[in-house]
Write a protein that holds these residues in place. Structure first.
Motif, PDB file in Angstrom:
ATOM      1  N   SER A   3     106.678  62.667  41.192  1.00  0.00           N
ATOM      2  CA  SER A   3     107.456  63.847  40.807  1.00  0.00           C
ATOM      3  C   SER A   3     106.799  64.613  39.658  1.00  0.00           C
ATOM      4  N   VAL A   4     106.178  63.869  38.732  1.00  0.00           N
ATOM      5  CA  VAL A   4     105.482  64.545  37.628  1.00  0.00           C
ATOM      6  C   VAL A   4     104.303  65.347  38.156  1.00  0.00           C
ATOM      7  N   GLU A   5     103.605  64.819  39.142  1.00  0.00           N
ATOM      8  CA  GLU A   5     102.478  65.544  39.742  1.00  0.00           C
ATOM      9  C   GLU A   5     102.955  66.807  40.461  1.00  0.00           C
ATOM     10  N   PHE A   7     105.527  68.576  39.543  1.00  0.00           N
ATOM     11  CA  PHE A   7     105.802  69.546  38.481  1.00  0.00           C
ATOM     12  C   PHE A   7     104.506  70.142  37.943  1.00  0.00           C
ATOM     13  N   GLU A   8     103.492  69.299  37.757  1.00  0.00           N
ATOM     14  CA  GLU A   8     102.203  69.803  37.287  1.00  0.00           C
ATOM     15  C   GLU A   8     101.606  70.801  38.277  1.00  0.00           C
ATOM     16  N   LEU A   9     101.777  70.524  39.566  1.00  0.00           N
ATOM     17  CA  LEU A   9     101.269  71.448  40.590  1.00  0.00           C
ATOM     18  C   LEU A   9     102.008  72.782  40.536  1.00  0.00           C
ATOM     19  N   ILE A  11     103.434  74.169  37.846  1.00  0.00           N
ATOM     20  CA  ILE A  11     102.956  74.900  36.664  1.00  0.00           C
ATOM     21  C   ILE A  11     101.575  75.484  36.925  1.00  0.00           C
ATOM     22  N   ALA A  12     100.705  74.706  37.568  1.00  0.00           N
ATOM     23  CA  ALA A  12      99.369  75.217  37.894  1.00  0.00           C
ATOM     24  C   ALA A  12      99.465  76.410  38.842  1.00  0.00           C
TER      25      ALA A  12
END
Length: 527
Positions: A3-5, A7-9, A11-12
């Motif tokens: 799930s953190v990945e 979210f990072e995707l 934002i990117a």
């Protein structure tokens, strides 16, 4: 993916949106084109995961706010006046295009069932509201043409979605009833109108009682999803429900919102819509890799699907030209027969109308929702993506040129009776009348002499108050209280002019913003 990945995707992705928007501005390209191409390029970056879109989730997240934004700022009077033309495009053109595409698909892919061909036509037939907004914001159109295109983009998704559902059901079950389809469409549209009207009425009553800026802004943001989800839950058109609620909210917001809510809420909403629109196009681009992987790669597309895909896109484009020019020819005929309300567009305007048929997120989301058992599913997916690419990249980049070459001019009959300057003069007269009315005591004594000159020198007037702190505070409160009364009078006059169709929505919004800023300044000074 963790799930953190995810979210990072996300934002990117939004950082990429900023970079691509900046690049589009530097290259003088429509932002939709840069985002679509950039998203497609990012899809093949090594190490990035394949983006798999959930079609139902995409529609629920993105479609309601984007439809609401279009409906909220739609000028209701021109919308009603051109409702017949909007219905012709949103219903007639969609059905006609779907039929033409179905025939073309059957000719090049004979083994595809007729119902599946109709489903393909339903997927690619409705121009997309998001794509239309993204392109039309960069061009200048006559009022009538802009109203027709914006109105079409708000309503036509309902036609395409209903036709798609019946076509898929007919393909999988082998049965179809025209009477049932027409009746269902009437129920979906009528129910959507009722649900949207009810949600809009609840919104009006709720905002009259909330009294808190944050609550009012939050309620106004959430109303789009409330209308869409309630419509779908009641098995009516969520699209029509959202558009109807947006029209109601847009009509009443001028008399319900305070200046603070309007300025802060509109600023927040504009940023939200900017991110949503950008996310739609970049997600379409990112989904390219998944679509190609699903159908077997670019080699399979070129070898086995190029001919039917090109045929469908040409049929889709030519069908819109045929419908628009055919409808315009019919209007010319009945106009010559004496029907005064018939107003033909003319060949230049009809050309622009025909060329402004960009497809977008609804086309892709509907194609992705095709069941696995659907005959020709891979072909439909590729065709849907190709239709989006072709219309956004070709029509989206050349629409401005087509408009300039068409040499369109504003119809004088479409102009409101008052222009911006005349409306501002009426507003200022109403403000002065309010100040003059309250500036004198019953015995004729002038109570607020400085107010008669306030609007010429607002910046320095507050420094001229004198006396003790208590006297000064009372004088300041009375002074700016009169300014607030003048602002209220000016706003009431603007709304009256708008309701009487003396000014258009653009003039109302421009002058209303001036009053809002004046009101906020007076409130701050009075406090």
């Amino acid at each position: 993916m963790h799930s953190v990945e995810v979210f990072e995707l996300i934002i990117a992705m939004f950082l990429a949106v900023l970079a691509l928007h900046y690049a589009a501005q530097r290259l003088s390209l429509p932002p939709a084109v840069a985002l679509l191409v950039g998203g497609g390029a990012l899809a093949f970056v090594p190490g990035l995961p394949t983006v798999e879109l959930d079609p139902e989730l995409v529609l629920v997240i993105f479609l309601p706010p984007l439809l609401m934004d279009g409906a909220w700022f739609t000028a209701l009077s021109p919308f009603r006046r051109h409702l017949a033309g909007i219905a012709s495009l949103a219903v007639g053109a969609v059905l006609f295009t779907a039929a033409v595409v179905a025939v073309a698909a059957k000719l090049v892919v004979p083994e595809l069932p007729w119902a599946a061909c109709v489903a393909l036509g339903a997927i690619v037939s409705p121009p997309d509201a998001v794509s239309a907004r993204a392109v039309l914001q960069r061009v200048k159109l006559p009022r009538r043409l802009g109203t027709l295109l914006e109105g079409e983009s708000l309503v036509n998704d309902a036609t395409g979605l209903v036709l798609f559902r019946f076509a898929v059901a007919a393909t999988l079950t082998g049965t179809f009833s025209l009477g049932a389809a027409v009746g269902s469409f009437a129920v979906l549209v009528g129910g959507g109108l009722l649900v949207g009207g009810a949600i809009g009425a609840v919104w009006v009553l709720l905002l009259r009682r909330l009294g808190d800026d944050h609550l009012m802004i939050a309620a106004s943001v959430l109303v789009c999803w409330a209308s869409y989800l309630l419509g779908e839950a009641l098995h009516v058109s969520g699209v029509i429900a959202t558009v109807t609620a947006g029209l109601v909210c847009g009509w009443y917001q001028h008399v319900i919102f305070t200046a603070s809510v309007r300025l802060r809420g509109v600023a927040f909403w504009q940023v939200l819509i900017f991110l949503f629109e950008a996310a739609v196009f970049i997600l379409i681009g990112l989904s390219l890799r998944g679509v190609l992987d699903r159908v077997g790669g670019i080699g399979v597309v070129v070898a086995d699907m190029a001919l039917p895909v090109v045929t469908v896109i040409l049929a889709m484009t030519l069908a819109r030209f045929a419908w628009v020019f055919g409808s315009d020819a019919l209007l010319k005929l009945v106009s010559r027969m004496g029907w005064r309300r018939a107003e033909p567009l003319g060949a230049p305007a009809a050309t622009v109308m025909s060329w402004a048929g960009m497809r977008g997120v609804v086309t892709l989301a509907v194609a992705l929702s095709l069941p696995d058992a659907m005959p020709g599913r891979d072909l439909m997916l590729v065709t849907a993506f190709a239709a989006i690419l072709a219309t956004v990249l070709v029509q989206g980049t050349t629409l401005g040129l087509v408009i300039r070459r068409a040499g369109l001019t504003e119809d004088e009959r479409a102009r409101p009776p008052l222009d911006l300057f005349a409306a501002e003069a009426a507003m200022l007269r109403a403000q002065f009348g309010a100040v003059e009315k309250h500036a004198y005591a019953p015995d004729g004594t002038l109570l607020h002499p400085r107010l008669l000159d306030t609007y010429r020198r607002r910046a320095t007037i507050s420094n001229e108050f004198s006396g003790s702190d208590e006297e000064r505070n009372e004088s300041i409160a009375a002074h700016f209280g009169m300014i607030l009364a003048a602002v209220a009078a000016g706003r009431a006059e603007l709304v009256r002019l708008h309701r009487a169709n003396q000014i258009d929505d653009e003039t109302l919004h421009d002058l209303e913003r001036d009053l809002d800023l004046e009101e906020l300044g007076a409130i701050a000074a009075k406090g």
